[in-house]
Motif scaffolding. Structure first.
Motif, PDB file in Angstrom:
ATOM      1  N   SER A  37       0.822  -1.214   0.000  1.00 32.24           N
ATOM      2  CA  SER A  37       0.000   0.000   0.000  1.00 32.24           C
ATOM      3  C   SER A  37       0.857   1.265   0.000  1.00 32.24           C
ATOM      4  O   SER A  37       0.610   2.199  -0.772  1.00 32.24           O
ATOM      5  N   GLY A  40       2.631   1.522  -3.381  1.00 36.37           N
ATOM      6  CA  GLY A  40       1.723   1.878  -4.466  1.00 36.37           C
ATOM      7  C   GLY A  40       1.154   3.280  -4.346  1.00 36.37           C
ATOM      8  O   GLY A  40       1.061   4.010  -5.342  1.00 36.37           O
ATOM      9  N   LEU A  41       0.769   3.674  -3.134  1.00 38.93           N
ATOM     10  CA  LEU A  41       0.119   4.975  -2.951  1.00 38.93           C
ATOM     11  C   LEU A  41       1.099   6.140  -2.927  1.00 38.93           C
ATOM     12  O   LEU A  41       0.763   7.251  -3.331  1.00 38.93           O
ATOM     13  N   ALA A  44       4.829   4.684  -6.283  1.00 35.79           N
ATOM     14  CA  ALA A  44       4.613   4.267  -7.670  1.00 35.79           C
ATOM     15  C   ALA A  44       4.343   5.499  -8.532  1.00 35.79           C
ATOM     16  O   ALA A  44       3.724   6.458  -8.081  1.00 35.79           O
ATOM     17  N   ALA A  46       2.690   8.033 -11.257  1.00 36.58           N
ATOM     18  CA  ALA A  46       1.322   8.290 -11.674  1.00 36.58           C
ATOM     19  C   ALA A  46       1.097   7.763 -13.088  1.00 36.58           C
ATOM     20  O   ALA A  46       2.023   7.708 -13.904  1.00 36.58           O
ATOM     21  N   ASP A  47      -0.109   7.378 -13.376  1.00 34.66           N
ATOM     22  CA  ASP A  47      -0.460   6.893 -14.709  1.00 34.66           C
ATOM     23  C   ASP A  47      -0.466   8.063 -15.696  1.00 34.66           C
ATOM     24  O   ASP A  47      -0.903   9.174 -15.348  1.00 34.66           O
ATOM     25  N   ASP A  52      -3.073  10.350 -10.660  1.00 34.88           N
ATOM     26  CA  ASP A  52      -3.043   9.650  -9.372  1.00 34.88           C
ATOM     27  C   ASP A  52      -4.325   8.889  -9.078  1.00 34.88           C
ATOM     28  O   ASP A  52      -4.349   8.068  -8.153  1.00 34.88           O
ATOM     29  N   SER A  53      -5.390   9.156  -9.831  1.00 32.87           N
ATOM     30  CA  SER A  53      -6.651   8.464  -9.564  1.00 32.87           C
ATOM     31  C   SER A  53      -6.544   6.962  -9.817  1.00 32.87           C
ATOM     32  O   SER A  53      -7.360   6.189  -9.314  1.00 32.87           O
ATOM     33  N   ARG A  55      -4.533   5.008  -8.560  1.00 28.65           N
ATOM     34  CA  ARG A  55      -3.982   4.314  -7.387  1.00 28.65           C
ATOM     35  C   ARG A  55      -5.018   3.477  -6.639  1.00 28.65           C
ATOM     36  O   ARG A  55      -4.651   2.623  -5.834  1.00 28.65           O
ATOM     37  N   TYR A  58      -4.830  -0.476  -6.357  1.00 25.86           N
ATOM     38  CA  TYR A  58      -4.196  -1.294  -5.316  1.00 25.86           C
ATOM     39  C   TYR A  58      -5.196  -1.824  -4.292  1.00 25.86           C
ATOM     40  O   TYR A  58      -4.822  -2.632  -3.435  1.00 25.86           O
ATOM     41  N   TRP A 114     -13.714   4.398  -8.917  1.00 31.40           N
ATOM     42  CA  TRP A 114     -12.778   4.517 -10.027  1.00 31.40           C
ATOM     43  C   TRP A 114     -13.511   4.867 -11.319  1.00 31.40           C
ATOM     44  O   TRP A 114     -13.024   5.632 -12.156  1.00 31.40           O
ATOM     45  N   MET A 201       4.611  -0.156 -11.189  1.00 29.23           N
ATOM     46  CA  MET A 201       3.250  -0.242 -10.670  1.00 29.23           C
ATOM     47  C   MET A 201       2.865  -1.679 -10.350  1.00 29.23           C
ATOM     48  O   MET A 201       2.025  -1.918  -9.470  1.00 29.23           O
TER      49      MET A 201
END
Length: 256
Positions: A37, A40-41, A44, A46-47, A52-53, A55, A58, A114, A201
């Motif tokens: 956690s 990842g939070l 990792a 960002a996409d 950051d949404s 995340r 995980y 999400w 990720m």
């Protein structure tokens, strides 16, 4: 198969195994969830599209995968209980069902959270979302059937039949994005080709999946042990166990 299962058909042996495994699963869940956690939070990248949404992956992906894994495990236990008439396997069905239902609910909720920024809606009657919702109803059906009869054995058998029949929904969930036109993205890590996700990720995601899996195993062990005790409450081994626990408590109080 029977030779391997035979020792665990005894309630006392199954109970001892549950409490032997429980601390290992508990500690492994704490370690893997904490590391995965935080990694990842916080660390990792960002996409490139979602920022950051993404995340929430995980939490969403582990609960979604394990909602199917828990149901499959429940169906296997139900089959073992039906074929080999092992009472502990039937108890395992009821032990897994509430945990699997919670995982399915969390998968649906995190998926909605999400989906809102990605699709512009909290819910759509997407093939995967709909089949995952059906999975939640199957879990609730198993729990309801188990408690619907005065005779616990009859309820356990009815719940086992539903668990076995309902397992057909698991491959439907998994392959729904390939069989139908759907908004849901395709497989990311559960495919034979190279995972379509950056390794930066991927590793924290694998850790959180492992963490949720260990939580599932720990809760199942705890619930199964409790169900065995309730089922065998009048058996001599349970009475001896209670006496030993009371004796140890009284000795610890006396030492203080």
């Amino acid at each position: 198969m029977w030779k391997w299962l035979h020792p665990y058909a005894k309630a006392e042996v199954a109970y001892q195994l549950c409490y032997k495994l429980l601390p290992y699963f508990s500690w492994l869940s704490v370690i893997t969830l904490a590391v995965g956690s935080v990694w990842g939070l916080a660390f990792a990248p960002a996409d490139y599209q979602q920022g950051d949404s993404f995340r929430i992956i995980y939490f969403h992906v582990p609960t979604a995968i394990l909602s199917m894994g828990a149901y499959t495990s429940m169906a296997i236990c139900a089959l073992i209980g039906m074929v080999w008439q092992i009472r502990n396997a039937e108890l395992a069905v009821y032990a897994i069902a509430p945990v699997g239902a919670v995982y399915t609910f969390l998968a649906l909720v995190t998926g909605a959270i999400w989906g809102k920024p990605m699709w512009g809606a909290w819910w759509v009657w997407d093939a995967r979302l709909t089949s995952e919702l059906i999975l939640l109803f199957l879990y609730l059906g198993v729990i309801a059937l188990y408690n619907a009869f005065e005779d616990r054995r009859t309820g356990a058998r009815a719940a086992s039949i539903l668990a076995i029949v309902g397992v057909i929904n698991v491959p439907i969930i998994h392959y729904s994005v390939e069989w139908w036109n759907t908004l849901h993205q395709g497989a990311t890590i559960t495919k034979f080709a190279k995972p379509s996700i950056s390794t930066d990720m991927l590793w924290p995601l694998l850790l959180t999946i492992a963490g949720f899996m260990f939580v599932l195993a720990a809760l199942t062990c705890l619930r199964l042990a409790n169900q065995i005790i309730l089922n065998d409450a009048r058996r001599p081994w349970v009475k001896a166990l209670v006496e030993r626990e009371l004796s140890s408590v009284s000795m610890s109080k006396a030492s203080k």
